[in-house]
Write an enzyme that holds these catalytic residues in place. Sequence first.
Site, mmCIF file in Angstrom:
data_model
loop_
_atom_site.group_PDB
_atom_site.id
_atom_site.type_symbol
_atom_site.label_atom_id
_atom_site.label_comp_id
_atom_site.label_asym_id
_atom_site.label_seq_id
_atom_site.Cartn_x
_atom_site.Cartn_y
_atom_site.Cartn_z
ATOM 1 N N ASN A 130 -1.326 -0.195 7.333
ATOM 2 C CA ASN A 130 -0.867 -1.539 7.685
ATOM 3 C C ASN A 130 -0.020 -2.173 6.583
ATOM 4 O O ASN A 130 0.154 -3.374 6.546
ATOM 5 C CB ASN A 130 -2.040 -2.436 8.099
ATOM 6 C CG ASN A 130 -3.020 -2.686 6.971
ATOM 7 O OD1 ASN A 130 -2.748 -2.455 5.804
ATOM 8 N ND2 ASN A 130 -4.189 -3.168 7.329
ATOM 9 N N TYR B 293 -12.136 -2.836 -3.923
ATOM 10 C CA TYR B 293 -12.771 -2.943 -2.610
ATOM 11 C C TYR B 293 -14.291 -3.088 -2.697
ATOM 12 O O TYR B 293 -14.998 -2.823 -1.723
ATOM 13 C CB TYR B 293 -12.422 -1.719 -1.757
ATOM 14 C CG TYR B 293 -11.002 -1.708 -1.241
ATOM 15 C CD1 TYR B 293 -10.513 -2.748 -0.459
ATOM 16 C CD2 TYR B 293 -10.154 -0.640 -1.513
ATOM 17 C CE1 TYR B 293 -9.215 -2.740 0.028
ATOM 18 C CE2 TYR B 293 -8.852 -0.624 -1.025
ATOM 19 C CZ TYR B 293 -8.397 -1.667 -0.252
ATOM 20 O OH TYR B 293 -7.109 -1.649 0.231
ATOM 21 N N HIS C 164 -1.755 -5.440 1.462
ATOM 22 C CA HIS C 164 -3.020 -6.132 1.241
ATOM 23 C C HIS C 164 -2.696 -7.504 0.678
ATOM 24 O O HIS C 164 -1.807 -7.632 -0.170
ATOM 25 C CB HIS C 164 -3.898 -5.383 0.222
ATOM 26 C CG HIS C 164 -5.022 -6.227 -0.302
ATOM 27 N ND1 HIS C 164 -6.217 -6.338 0.356
ATOM 28 C CD2 HIS C 164 -5.097 -7.036 -1.389
ATOM 29 C CE1 HIS C 164 -6.990 -7.189 -0.320
ATOM 30 N NE2 HIS C 164 -6.338 -7.615 -1.382
ATOM 31 N N LYS D 204 0.829 -1.208 0.000
ATOM 32 C CA LYS D 204 0.000 0.000 0.000
ATOM 33 C C LYS D 204 0.867 1.264 0.000
ATOM 34 O O LYS D 204 2.090 1.187 0.177
ATOM 35 C CB LYS D 204 -0.917 -0.031 1.229
ATOM 36 C CG LYS D 204 -1.911 -1.182 1.207
ATOM 37 C CD LYS D 204 -2.750 -1.172 2.468
ATOM 38 C CE LYS D 204 -3.772 -2.275 2.483
ATOM 39 N NZ LYS D 204 -4.592 -2.232 3.707
ATOM 40 N N GLU E 8 -9.059 -10.209 -7.791
ATOM 41 C CA GLU E 8 -8.082 -9.121 -7.648
ATOM 42 C C GLU E 8 -6.994 -9.195 -8.718
ATOM 43 O O GLU E 8 -6.592 -8.160 -9.259
ATOM 44 C CB GLU E 8 -7.487 -9.154 -6.236
ATOM 45 C CG GLU E 8 -8.517 -8.808 -5.178
ATOM 46 C CD GLU E 8 -8.095 -9.101 -3.753
ATOM 47 O OE1 GLU E 8 -8.722 -8.554 -2.851
ATOM 48 O OE2 GLU E 8 -7.131 -9.880 -3.551
#
Length: 135
Positions: free
Chosen positions: A114, A51, A117, A11, A128
């Site tokens: 974080n 998403y 992904h 990310k 994805e």
Amino acid sequence: MAVTQTFVMVKPDGTKRGIVGDIMSRFEHRGFKLIHAKQLVMSSAMAEQHYSHLSAKPFFQELVDYITSGPVFAMVWEAENAVQLSRSMIGPTNPAEASPGTIRGDYGTSVEANVIHGSDCPENAEREISVFFGQ
């Protein structure tokens, strides 16, 4: 056990910190084979598609805004039981709950930042991969 593929994405917080190589190295050392990789800045439309399974959640727009805030590094990795193995390497979404030695335990700073992904099931991995790399 069959060789399968999974989707992993560093990310914006991870690309800004320059830890893409460290993360890739972890997958290579674990025996994964890199199939595809590219750096890009996601459009809002692409982020919404990525998403889409979270579109009803109250934090959906924050996710879209965050993931489009800078470059991401998208990858397809192959290994036996790739999704489950990569999830164990990544750790829980909240880095405070992630064990040292997991990617989020070592690099994550918050639920929002974080670092990474990873697909949570084979069906999402396939979807994805298609969003980022086509069929």
